[in-house]
Motif scaffolding. Structure first.
Motif, PDB file in Angstrom:
ATOM      1  N   ALA A   6       0.847  -1.191   0.000  1.00  4.66           N
ATOM      2  CA  ALA A   6       0.000   0.000   0.000  1.00  4.66           C
ATOM      3  C   ALA A   6       0.883   1.242   0.000  1.00  4.66           C
ATOM      4  CB  ALA A   6      -0.910   0.004   1.225  1.00  4.66           C
ATOM      5  N   PRO A   7       1.307   1.692  -1.182  1.00  5.96           N
ATOM      6  CA  PRO A   7       2.183   2.857  -1.229  1.00  5.96           C
ATOM      7  C   PRO A   7       1.503   4.080  -0.645  1.00  5.96           C
ATOM      8  CG  PRO A   7       1.342   2.334  -3.429  1.00  5.96           C
ATOM      9  CD  PRO A   7       0.963   1.196  -2.528  1.00  5.96           C
ATOM     10  N   THR A   8       2.262   4.863   0.096  1.00  8.32           N
ATOM     11  CA  THR A   8       1.726   6.089   0.665  1.00  8.32           C
ATOM     12  C   THR A   8       1.693   7.174  -0.403  1.00  8.32           C
ATOM     13  OG1 THR A   8       3.861   7.001   1.329  1.00  8.32           O
ATOM     14  CG2 THR A   8       2.788   5.459   2.863  1.00  8.32           C
ATOM     15  N   SER A   9       1.068   8.272  -0.068  1.00 11.92           N
ATOM     16  CA  SER A   9       1.017   9.412  -0.985  1.00 11.92           C
ATOM     17  C   SER A   9       2.416   9.873  -1.356  1.00 11.92           C
ATOM     18  CB  SER A   9       0.241  10.558  -0.331  1.00 11.92           C
ATOM     19  OG  SER A   9       0.320  11.737  -1.106  1.00 11.92           O
ATOM     20  N   ARG A  10       3.300   9.901  -0.378  1.00 12.09           N
ATOM     21  CA  ARG A  10       4.686  10.339  -0.605  1.00 12.09           C
ATOM     22  C   ARG A  10       5.405   9.394  -1.572  1.00 12.09           C
ATOM     23  NH1 ARG A  10       7.518  15.073   0.564  1.00 12.09           N
ATOM     24  NH2 ARG A  10       9.610  14.650   1.303  1.00 12.09           N
ATOM     25  N   GLN A  11       5.205   8.101  -1.422  1.00 11.78           N
ATOM     26  CA  GLN A  11       5.833   7.117  -2.305  1.00 11.78           C
ATOM     27  C   GLN A  11       5.277   7.221  -3.725  1.00 11.78           C
ATOM     28  OE1 GLN A  11       4.768   3.756   0.034  1.00 11.78           O
ATOM     29  NE2 GLN A  11       6.384   4.087   1.536  1.00 11.78           N
ATOM     30  N   VAL A  46       8.212   1.133 -10.068  1.00  8.21           N
ATOM     31  CA  VAL A  46       8.749   2.246  -9.280  1.00  8.21           C
ATOM     32  C   VAL A  46       7.944   3.515  -9.546  1.00  8.21           C
ATOM     33  CG1 VAL A  46      10.722   3.793  -8.987  1.00  8.21           C
ATOM     34  CG2 VAL A  46      11.090   1.322  -9.093  1.00  8.21           C
ATOM     35  N   GLU A  47       7.636   3.764 -10.807  1.00  8.19           N
ATOM     36  CA  GLU A  47       6.900   4.978 -11.164  1.00  8.19           C
ATOM     37  C   GLU A  47       5.473   4.982 -10.618  1.00  8.19           C
ATOM     38  OE1 GLU A  47       9.285   6.132 -15.307  1.00  8.19           O
ATOM     39  OE2 GLU A  47       7.209   5.439 -15.395  1.00  8.19           O
ATOM     40  N   SER A  48       4.929   3.818 -10.351  1.00  6.00           N
ATOM     41  CA  SER A  48       3.578   3.735  -9.783  1.00  6.00           C
ATOM     42  C   SER A  48       3.599   3.686  -8.254  1.00  6.00           C
ATOM     43  CB  SER A  48       2.852   2.497 -10.313  1.00  6.00           C
ATOM     44  OG  SER A  48       3.487   1.321  -9.847  1.00  6.00           O
ATOM     45  N   GLY A  49       4.819   3.616  -7.664  1.00  4.49           N
ATOM     46  CA  GLY A  49       4.936   3.559  -6.216  1.00  4.49           C
ATOM     47  C   GLY A  49       4.828   2.164  -5.647  1.00  4.49           C
ATOM     48  N   ARG A  50       4.647   1.158  -6.503  1.00  9.92           N
ATOM     49  CA  ARG A  50       4.502  -0.216  -5.999  1.00  9.92           C
ATOM     50  C   ARG A  50       5.826  -0.782  -5.501  1.00  9.92           C
ATOM     51  NH1 ARG A  50       0.997  -0.476 -10.526  1.00  9.92           N
ATOM     52  NH2 ARG A  50       2.681  -1.319 -11.828  1.00  9.92           N
ATOM     53  N   GLY A  52       9.801   0.132  -4.007  1.00 11.24           N
ATOM     54  CA  GLY A  52      10.675   1.143  -3.448  1.00 11.24           C
ATOM     55  C   GLY A  52      11.907   1.313  -4.313  1.00 11.24           C
ATOM     56  N   VAL A  53      12.654   2.358  -4.049  1.00 16.65           N
ATOM     57  CA  VAL A  53      13.874   2.632  -4.801  1.00 16.65           C
ATOM     58  C   VAL A  53      14.816   3.382  -3.878  1.00 16.65           C
ATOM     59  CG1 VAL A  53      12.967   4.801  -5.747  1.00 16.65           C
ATOM     60  CG2 VAL A  53      14.786   3.603  -6.966  1.00 16.65           C
ATOM     61  N   SER A  54      16.106   3.099  -3.984  1.00 12.47           N
ATOM     62  CA  SER A  54      17.082   3.741  -3.099  1.00 12.47           C
ATOM     63  C   SER A  54      17.387   5.158  -3.566  1.00 12.47           C
ATOM     64  CB  SER A  54      18.380   2.934  -3.081  1.00 12.47           C
ATOM     65  OG  SER A  54      19.044   3.022  -4.343  1.00 12.47           O
ATOM     66  N   ALA A  55      17.914   5.961  -2.644  1.00 10.19           N
ATOM     67  CA  ALA A  55      18.291   7.331  -2.986  1.00 10.19           C
ATOM     68  C   ALA A  55      19.359   7.344  -4.075  1.00 10.19           C
ATOM     69  CB  ALA A  55      18.788   8.055  -1.738  1.00 10.19           C
ATOM     70  N   GLU A  56      20.316   6.425  -3.979  1.00  7.54           N
ATOM     71  CA  GLU A  56      21.389   6.393  -4.974  1.00  7.54           C
ATOM     72  C   GLU A  56      20.851   6.030  -6.352  1.00  7.54           C
ATOM     73  OE1 GLU A  56      24.749   7.341  -6.476  1.00  7.54           O
ATOM     74  OE2 GLU A  56      24.313   7.556  -4.340  1.00  7.54           O
ATOM     75  N   ARG A  57      19.892   5.105  -6.385  1.00 12.26           N
ATOM     76  CA  ARG A  57      19.310   4.741  -7.676  1.00 12.26           C
ATOM     77  C   ARG A  57      18.499   5.889  -8.262  1.00 12.26           C
ATOM     78  NH1 ARG A  57      17.491  -1.243  -9.124  1.00 12.26           N
ATOM     79  NH2 ARG A  57      19.721  -1.363  -8.726  1.00 12.26           N
ATOM     80  N   LEU A  76      14.226  14.583  -4.392  1.00  8.41           N
ATOM     81  CA  LEU A  76      13.711  13.264  -4.753  1.00  8.41           C
ATOM     82  C   LEU A  76      14.518  12.162  -4.072  1.00  8.41           C
ATOM     83  CD1 LEU A  76      13.089  13.779  -8.592  1.00  8.41           C
ATOM     84  CD2 LEU A  76      11.391  13.793  -6.746  1.00  8.41           C
ATOM     85  N   ALA A  77      15.834  12.330  -4.014  1.00 10.60           N
ATOM     86  CA  ALA A  77      16.676  11.344  -3.329  1.00 10.60           C
ATOM     87  C   ALA A  77      16.311  11.280  -1.851  1.00 10.60           C
ATOM     88  CB  ALA A  77      18.151  11.697  -3.508  1.00 10.60           C
ATOM     89  N   GLY A  78      16.014  12.435  -1.262  1.00  8.94           N
ATOM     90  CA  GLY A  78      15.603  12.466   0.133  1.00  8.94           C
ATOM     91  C   GLY A  78      14.300  11.733   0.363  1.00  8.94           C
ATOM     92  N   MET A  79      13.367  11.862  -0.584  1.00 10.48           N
ATOM     93  CA  MET A  79      12.105  11.131  -0.481  1.00 10.48           C
ATOM     94  C   MET A  79      12.351   9.626  -0.503  1.00 10.48           C
ATOM     95  SD  MET A  79       9.743  13.460  -3.012  1.00 10.48           S
ATOM     96  CE  MET A  79       8.230  12.501  -2.830  1.00 10.48           C
ATOM     97  N   ALA A  80      13.272   9.189  -1.366  1.00 11.89           N
ATOM     98  CA  ALA A  80      13.564   7.760  -1.477  1.00 11.89           C
ATOM     99  C   ALA A  80      14.227   7.228  -0.210  1.00 11.89           C
ATOM    100  CB  ALA A  80      14.470   7.517  -2.685  1.00 11.89           C
ATOM    101  N   ALA A  81      15.000   8.081   0.460  1.00 11.36           N
ATOM    102  CA  ALA A  81      15.737   7.639   1.644  1.00 11.36           C
ATOM    103  C   ALA A  81      14.874   7.601   2.900  1.00 11.36           C
ATOM    104  CB  ALA A  81      16.935   8.572   1.876  1.00 11.36           C
TER     105      ALA A  81
END
Length: 283
Positions: A6-11, A46-50, A52-57, A76-81
């Motif tokens: 269940a991806p959050t709004s942020r994801q 990843v684009e649908s939020g299903r 996760g993805v790392s900040a480095e990626r 965006l990297a901060g959001m991923a982290a």
């Protein structure tokens, strides 16, 4: 990359931004997958939020897409982290998803601007006022649901007390100031609370008198949440059918203009306090 049920709004927003950056380059999923050494399905997930993805990626992908904005990339990297379990997650099983999304937006907000037509701003509502507002819901909420709704609304106020609170500007129409949800005593208590909140360094309350005339989107309230960079702003609107969120770039610009024009119609903060005190004396 772990799957998220269940991806959050942020994801979801992170995935949306990655898709937008890719599409601005005119790059297809197939071309992106080839350049990134992955497959179309992974990028799509990843684009649908299903997924996760790392900040480095994120930095690698956005670098491949040749995004020219370093601040945007780092946001965006901060959001991923982020691995934050926000307080709103405790309500996930018994509150609407839109309410959880709004609390998450507020948690990450740099600033908030809103225009309220018929209700006091949610972040500045008293317990009695909030209870009276929810009591008008159709169909009527059960006592247990109403308690959850009020509890959730009061928890949202905590964002104003954190160490780095968002700067909040609340444009409140005279109609909202004069509506007596819960009766005169509750309404008066709510106005007193609004005035007290306006003394905060991070809260500006500006009244829009009936005499100010018309202004953009006068038929509905709007809640504009500023992200860490302009591209991550979001506007939330309420209707009788529920909440809606909009982060399309063109629409956000239109909302910024509309809020600017509405703010021009509002009284300055000190005049607003005098105006609100006069209404309080009439309640």
């Amino acid at each position: 990359m772990p799957s998220r049920k269940a991806p959050t709004s942020r994801q979801r927003r992170l995935g949306t931004e990655l898709r937008r950056i890719r599409e601005r380059t005119g790059m297809s999923l197939t071309a992106a997958a080839e350049l990134l050494g992955t497959d179309r399905t992974t990028i799509s997930n990843v684009e649908s939020g299903r997924f996760g993805v790392s900040a480095e990626r994120v930095r690698t992908w956005v670098g491949t897409y040749r995004c020219p904005d370093p601040a945007y990339i780092e946001a965006l990297a901060g959001m991923a982290a982020e691995r934050t379990h926000g307080w709103w997650e405790d309500y996930r099983s018994n509150m609407a998803a839109a309410a959880l999304d709004l609390a998450e937006l507020e948690h990450h907000a740099v600033a908030i601007r809103s225009v309220q037509i018929m209700y006091m701003p949610g972040l500045l509502q008293t317990e009695d006022y909030a209870r009276a507002v929810f009591a008008e819901t159709v169909p009527a909420p059960s006592p247990a649901r109403q308690r959850r709704q009020v509890s959730f609304r009061l928890r949202r106020r905590d964002v104003l007390d954190r160490d780095d609170p968002p700067m909040c500007t609340f444009l409140v129409h005279e109609a909202a100031l004069r509506m007596t949800y819960g009766g005169s005593s509750v309404a008066r208590g709510q106005i007193d609370y609004l005035l007290k909140a306006s003394d905060r360094d991070n809260v500006i309350v500006r009244a829009i008198p009936f005499a100010a005339g018309g202004f953009p989107h006068a038929s509905s309230s709007a809640y504009y949440v500023h992200g860490s960079v302009r591209q991550l702003d979001t506007v939330q609107t309420d209707t009788v059918m529920g909440s809606g969120f909009d982060d399309a770039e063109a629409n956000l610009e239109n909302w910024r203009v509309a809020l600017d024009r509405t703010e021009e119609k509002a009284l300055d903060p000190e005049s607003s306090r005098d105006f609100i005190r006069k209404i309080a004396d009439q309640v």
